[in-house]
Design a protein around this motif. Structure first.
Motif: not given
Length: 311
Positions: A213-214, A218-225, A239-242, A248-254
């Motif tokens: 979900l996270a 993250a992918h939705l945030v990047l898409r909207d940029l 969320f997570g970018f700070n 997105n890679y961090l959450f992928e690993i999780i």
């Protein structure tokens, strides 16, 4: 009007013989018009062409926002034209990459099971509930990937060389498909147990759900940029970018660590996570450098690019 002198690039295959010796482009025109003019004259797709300045061999961007004068090209400037060969859309590449590990787990667990594990005592035991669960997690993950490919991602490059599809697909088809499915679904695998370890199962499921979900967020945030049809990027936040450059890679690993726990600590899952994590770490480091270069003081630099406090 500027007259750009064209030359074939000799370090790759030549462009068609009908390449014009010169094209007339207005200094205020977008650099995309250089590509469209040469593509129309040569009969090749815009995506097969790479155009570089003759003065310093820097790439002339195929952009509707960059103008000819801004690149430093003047009247009678020489540009080199290179044929990149047959291309394939990046969206198609990702669909093919993820299709293998999406289908392989179910194939290994059911129709191919008698053939893959022929050397075990007969009759083969039915897959355990835990193996079915791992299969479900793998399919959910790659179904999500396919969904994001079709409906979420916006690609900065439209295509890639078609010959690279085999190399790109091997990582997912072999390591996430064949390798994980064969070892996790063996009749003697840790996941074949009828009594799963709750200390691995429930934390693993929690990590998987959170990570997926996270990662989607993250992918939705990047898409909207990025506006549709452009390659422009903004500075990501949320969320997570700070915390890290590429959450997105961090959450992928999780999420994959969750699969690792649910599988009963299968080495094959850990191997895939390690190889994939190393590659993502390299991409994240490059992205951090690009953010610093492109945005300067506007960008809040990150100490960690993918793993907080580690890398």
């Amino acid at each position: 009007m500027s007259g750009l002198m064209l030359r074939e690039s000799r370090d790759l295959r030549p462009v068609p013989r009908n390449l014009p010796k010169e094209v007339q482009i207005s200094p205020s025109a977008s650099t995309a018009e250089i590509y469209s003019s040469i593509a129309e004259a040569s009969g090749f797709s815009i995506h097969r062409l790479r155009i570089t300045k003759g003065s310093d061999r820097t790439v002339v961007p195929n952009s509707k926002t960059a103008n000819v004068d801004g690149t430093g090209l003047k009247g009678q400037s020489i540009v080199h034209v290179k044929d990149l060969g047959p291309q394939i859309a990046w969206r198609t590449v990702f669909i093919i990459e993820y299709l293998g590990p999406l289908l392989i787990p179910a194939l290994f667990l059911f129709p191919l099971r008698p053939f893959l594990y022929y050397n075990f005592d007969k009759p083969l035991p039915d897959p355990s509930d835990l193996q079915l669960l791992v299969c479900g997690l793998l399919m959910v993950h790659f179904l999500k990937r396919e969904f994001e490919t079709v409906f979420v991602h916006r690609f900065s490059n439209a295509t890639m060389p078609a010959r690279n599809i085999f190399k790109n697909s091997a990582h997912y088809w072999v390591l996430a498909g064949f390798n994980i499915a064969y070892w996790v679904f063996r009749p003697d695998a840790a996941a074949a147990t009828t009594e799963p370890n709750p200390n691995l199962l429930y934390p693993g499921l929690a990590l998987f759900v959170f990570g997926e979900l996270a990662n989607l967020n993250a992918h939705l945030v990047l898409r909207d940029l990025r506006r549709p049809g452009t390659t422009e990027r903004g500075i990501p936040s949320g969320f997570g970018f700070n915390i890290v450059t590429c959450p997105n890679y961090l959450f992928e690993i999780i999420a994959w660590l969750g699969v690792y726990l649910v599988s009963g600590l299968s080495w094959s899952v850990l191997f895939f996570v390690t190889i994939g994590g190393a590659q993502m770490a390299s991409w994240a480091a490059k992205k951090e450098r690009r953010y610093r270069k492109d945005f300067g003081d506007k960008y809040k630099r990150k100490r960690s690019v993918i793993l907080p406090g580690i890398f």
